[in-house]
Design an enzyme around this catalytic site. Structure first.
Site, mmCIF file in Angstrom:
data_model
loop_
_atom_site.group_PDB
_atom_site.id
_atom_site.type_symbol
_atom_site.label_atom_id
_atom_site.label_comp_id
_atom_site.label_asym_id
_atom_site.label_seq_id
_atom_site.Cartn_x
_atom_site.Cartn_y
_atom_site.Cartn_z
ATOM 1 N N ASN A 85 78.581 -37.645 -23.960
ATOM 2 C CA ASN A 85 77.632 -38.384 -23.129
ATOM 3 C C ASN A 85 77.693 -37.776 -21.733
ATOM 4 O O ASN A 85 78.635 -38.021 -20.988
ATOM 5 C CB ASN A 85 78.025 -39.869 -23.113
ATOM 6 C CG ASN A 85 77.118 -40.690 -22.224
ATOM 7 O OD1 ASN A 85 76.097 -40.204 -21.727
ATOM 8 N ND2 ASN A 85 77.485 -41.943 -22.002
ATOM 9 N N TRP A 86 76.686 -36.971 -21.434
ATOM 10 C CA TRP A 86 76.710 -36.239 -20.157
ATOM 11 C C TRP A 86 76.302 -37.098 -18.967
ATOM 12 O O TRP A 86 76.421 -36.689 -17.828
ATOM 13 C CB TRP A 86 75.797 -34.996 -20.259
ATOM 14 C CG TRP A 86 76.294 -33.952 -21.208
ATOM 15 C CD1 TRP A 86 77.527 -33.881 -21.799
ATOM 16 C CD2 TRP A 86 75.564 -32.797 -21.687
ATOM 17 N NE1 TRP A 86 77.610 -32.771 -22.615
ATOM 18 C CE2 TRP A 86 76.418 -32.094 -22.560
ATOM 19 C CE3 TRP A 86 74.280 -32.305 -21.471
ATOM 20 C CZ2 TRP A 86 76.031 -30.915 -23.206
ATOM 21 C CZ3 TRP A 86 73.884 -31.139 -22.099
ATOM 22 C CH2 TRP A 86 74.760 -30.453 -22.954
ATOM 23 N N LYS A 87 75.779 -38.269 -19.236
ATOM 24 C CA LYS A 87 75.376 -39.208 -18.172
ATOM 25 C C LYS A 87 74.492 -38.512 -17.131
ATOM 26 O O LYS A 87 73.688 -37.647 -17.483
ATOM 27 C CB LYS A 87 76.616 -39.857 -17.538
ATOM 28 C CG LYS A 87 77.542 -40.495 -18.587
ATOM 29 C CD LYS A 87 78.639 -41.324 -17.991
ATOM 30 C CE LYS A 87 79.533 -41.858 -19.108
ATOM 31 N NZ LYS A 87 80.590 -42.742 -18.636
ATOM 32 N N HIS A 92 74.979 -48.937 -23.925
ATOM 33 C CA HIS A 92 76.114 -48.438 -23.147
ATOM 34 C C HIS A 92 76.415 -49.432 -22.020
ATOM 35 O O HIS A 92 75.505 -49.992 -21.421
ATOM 36 C CB HIS A 92 75.805 -47.043 -22.573
ATOM 37 C CG HIS A 92 77.028 -46.384 -22.007
ATOM 38 N ND1 HIS A 92 77.536 -46.738 -20.787
ATOM 39 C CD2 HIS A 92 77.849 -45.440 -22.514
ATOM 40 C CE1 HIS A 92 78.640 -46.010 -20.562
ATOM 41 N NE2 HIS A 92 78.843 -45.228 -21.600
ATOM 42 N N GLU A 104 77.229 -49.088 -19.046
ATOM 43 C CA GLU A 104 76.605 -48.796 -17.742
ATOM 44 C C GLU A 104 75.157 -49.276 -17.722
ATOM 45 O O GLU A 104 74.659 -49.719 -16.689
ATOM 46 C CB GLU A 104 76.723 -47.286 -17.445
ATOM 47 C CG GLU A 104 78.153 -46.912 -17.076
ATOM 48 C CD GLU A 104 78.542 -45.483 -17.409
ATOM 49 O OE1 GLU A 104 77.659 -44.645 -17.659
ATOM 50 O OE2 GLU A 104 79.757 -45.209 -17.416
ATOM 51 N N GLU A 128 83.667 -49.130 -26.929
ATOM 52 C CA GLU A 128 84.080 -48.563 -25.644
ATOM 53 C C GLU A 128 84.575 -49.672 -24.727
ATOM 54 O O GLU A 128 83.757 -50.334 -24.056
ATOM 55 C CB GLU A 128 82.898 -47.861 -24.963
ATOM 56 C CG GLU A 128 82.296 -46.731 -25.762
ATOM 57 C CD GLU A 128 81.543 -45.766 -24.851
ATOM 58 O OE1 GLU A 128 81.952 -44.608 -24.791
ATOM 59 O OE2 GLU A 128 80.576 -46.192 -24.206
ATOM 60 N N GLY A 142 85.864 -43.836 -17.905
ATOM 61 C CA GLY A 142 85.900 -43.103 -16.636
ATOM 62 C C GLY A 142 87.096 -43.432 -15.768
ATOM 63 O O GLY A 142 87.156 -43.057 -14.603
ATOM 64 N N SER A 176 87.685 -42.528 -21.812
ATOM 65 C CA SER A 176 88.705 -41.547 -21.424
ATOM 66 C C SER A 176 89.296 -40.779 -22.605
ATOM 67 O O SER A 176 90.499 -40.474 -22.617
ATOM 68 C CB SER A 176 89.819 -42.211 -20.598
ATOM 69 O OG SER A 176 89.277 -42.778 -19.415
ATOM 70 N N GLY A 222 82.721 -39.022 -22.367
ATOM 71 C CA GLY A 222 81.994 -38.794 -21.126
ATOM 72 C C GLY A 222 82.542 -37.582 -20.396
ATOM 73 O O GLY A 222 82.203 -36.436 -20.695
ATOM 74 N N GLY A 223 83.434 -37.826 -19.447
ATOM 75 C CA GLY A 223 83.956 -36.781 -18.563
ATOM 76 C C GLY A 223 84.396 -35.514 -19.280
ATOM 77 O O GLY A 223 84.046 -34.397 -18.866
HETATM 78 P P1 PGA Z 1 84.572 -41.345 -20.325
HETATM 79 O O1 PGA Z 1 83.153 -42.032 -20.677
HETATM 80 O O2 PGA Z 1 84.956 -40.495 -21.485
HETATM 81 O O3 PGA Z 1 84.306 -40.551 -19.079
HETATM 82 O O4 PGA Z 1 85.552 -42.474 -20.109
HETATM 83 C C1 PGA Z 1 82.886 -42.504 -21.974
HETATM 84 C C2 PGA Z 1 81.527 -43.134 -22.041
HETATM 85 O O5 PGA Z 1 81.098 -43.786 -21.086
HETATM 86 O O6 PGA Z 1 80.818 -42.998 -23.053
#
Ligand code: PGA
Length: 251
Positions: free
Chosen positions: A10-12, A96, A98, A168, A174, A214, A235-236
């Protein structure tokens, strides 16, 4: 039973077009382990080019990070699921944390988005998970159950079978703090039991449930080795080809 194994990035809100294409290409050039699917969730303007790049690569799919709850019309700035379908996008993230937290994606809106995705033959990757306050109170399983009851448990069996789920925990997204493999396994097993009670054991046994929060090369192997963890939503660590490729190879 053997379920699909999935590493989803997930590149956001990250990467320029050139960076995204470069990252996509370096992943496409890898040998994806057999039985593993890789999904890259990128920003809207990059989807068509990434999709075209992914066409010849087996087991590589491109996802949108969101879609509108509306089919079409006067909704300035929105992107409809039918538009994603018209550029052959196969997956979309829905729910998600967010989106729920910053963009008002309520359960009702998520139900509409799910319907739009299904109406346009796009497979939803549905995300759920509890905030820290709920984890500390010990009510995380019932919190997630309510999330599912208010959204995906309203789907019929045929639609439900097309989902990929992602658990999640918000406190792990994050933050660098990952759920322990025991915590992930406990929740994934609980979710599978809820699906079995709501639909059938067969459906529960077949649906991939990814862990997100994470995930990194150092913990992916241990997480993915849990019985009910079928991969990760990353994500990251998906923003660098080296670390994401290591995660893809962690099954
Ligand atoms: P993260 O994000 O790996 O940076 O914790 C995961 C996500 O939001 O899907």
């Amino acid at each position: 039973m053997s379920r699909r194994k999935i590493a989803a990035g997930n590149w956001k809100l990250n990467l320029s077009f050139e960076e995204a294409m470069q990252l996509g290409r370096s992943i496409a050039n890898q040998e994806i382990p057999s039985g593993v699917e890789v999904i890259l969730a990128a920003a809207f303007p990059y989807l068509k080019s990434l999709g075209e790049m992914a066409v010849p690569v087996q087991n590589l799919h491109i996802a949108a990070q969101n879609c509108s709850e509306h089919a079409k019309g006067a909704f300035t700035g929105e992107v409809a699921a039918s538009m994603l379908n018209s550029i052959q996008i196969s997956h979309v993230l829905i729910g998600h944390s967010e989106r729920r937290e910053y963009f008002g994606d309520t359960d009702n809106v998520l139900c509409m988005k799910l319907q739009q995705a299904f109406d346009n033959e796009i497979n939803p990757i549905y995300c759920c998970g509890e905030p820290l306050r709920i984890r500390k109170s010990g009510d995380h399983v019932s919190y997630v159950k309510t999330q599912l009851e208010e959204t995906i448990f309203k789907l019929d069996q045929d639609q439900f079978a097309k989902l990929v789920l992602a658990y999640e925990p918000i406190w792990a997204i994050g933050t660098g703090e990952t759920a322990s493999s025991e915590q992930a396994q406990e929740m994934h097993a609980a979710i599978r039991e809820m699906i079995s009670n709501q639909y059938s054991q067969e459906l529960a046994d077949g649906i991939p449930i990814l862990y997100g929060g994470s995930v990194k090369p150092a913990n992916a192997k241990e997480l993915f080795s849990q019985k009910d963890v079928d991969g990760g939503l990353v994500g990251g660590a998906s923003l660098k080809s080296d670390s994401f490729i290591e995660i893809i190879n962690s099954f």
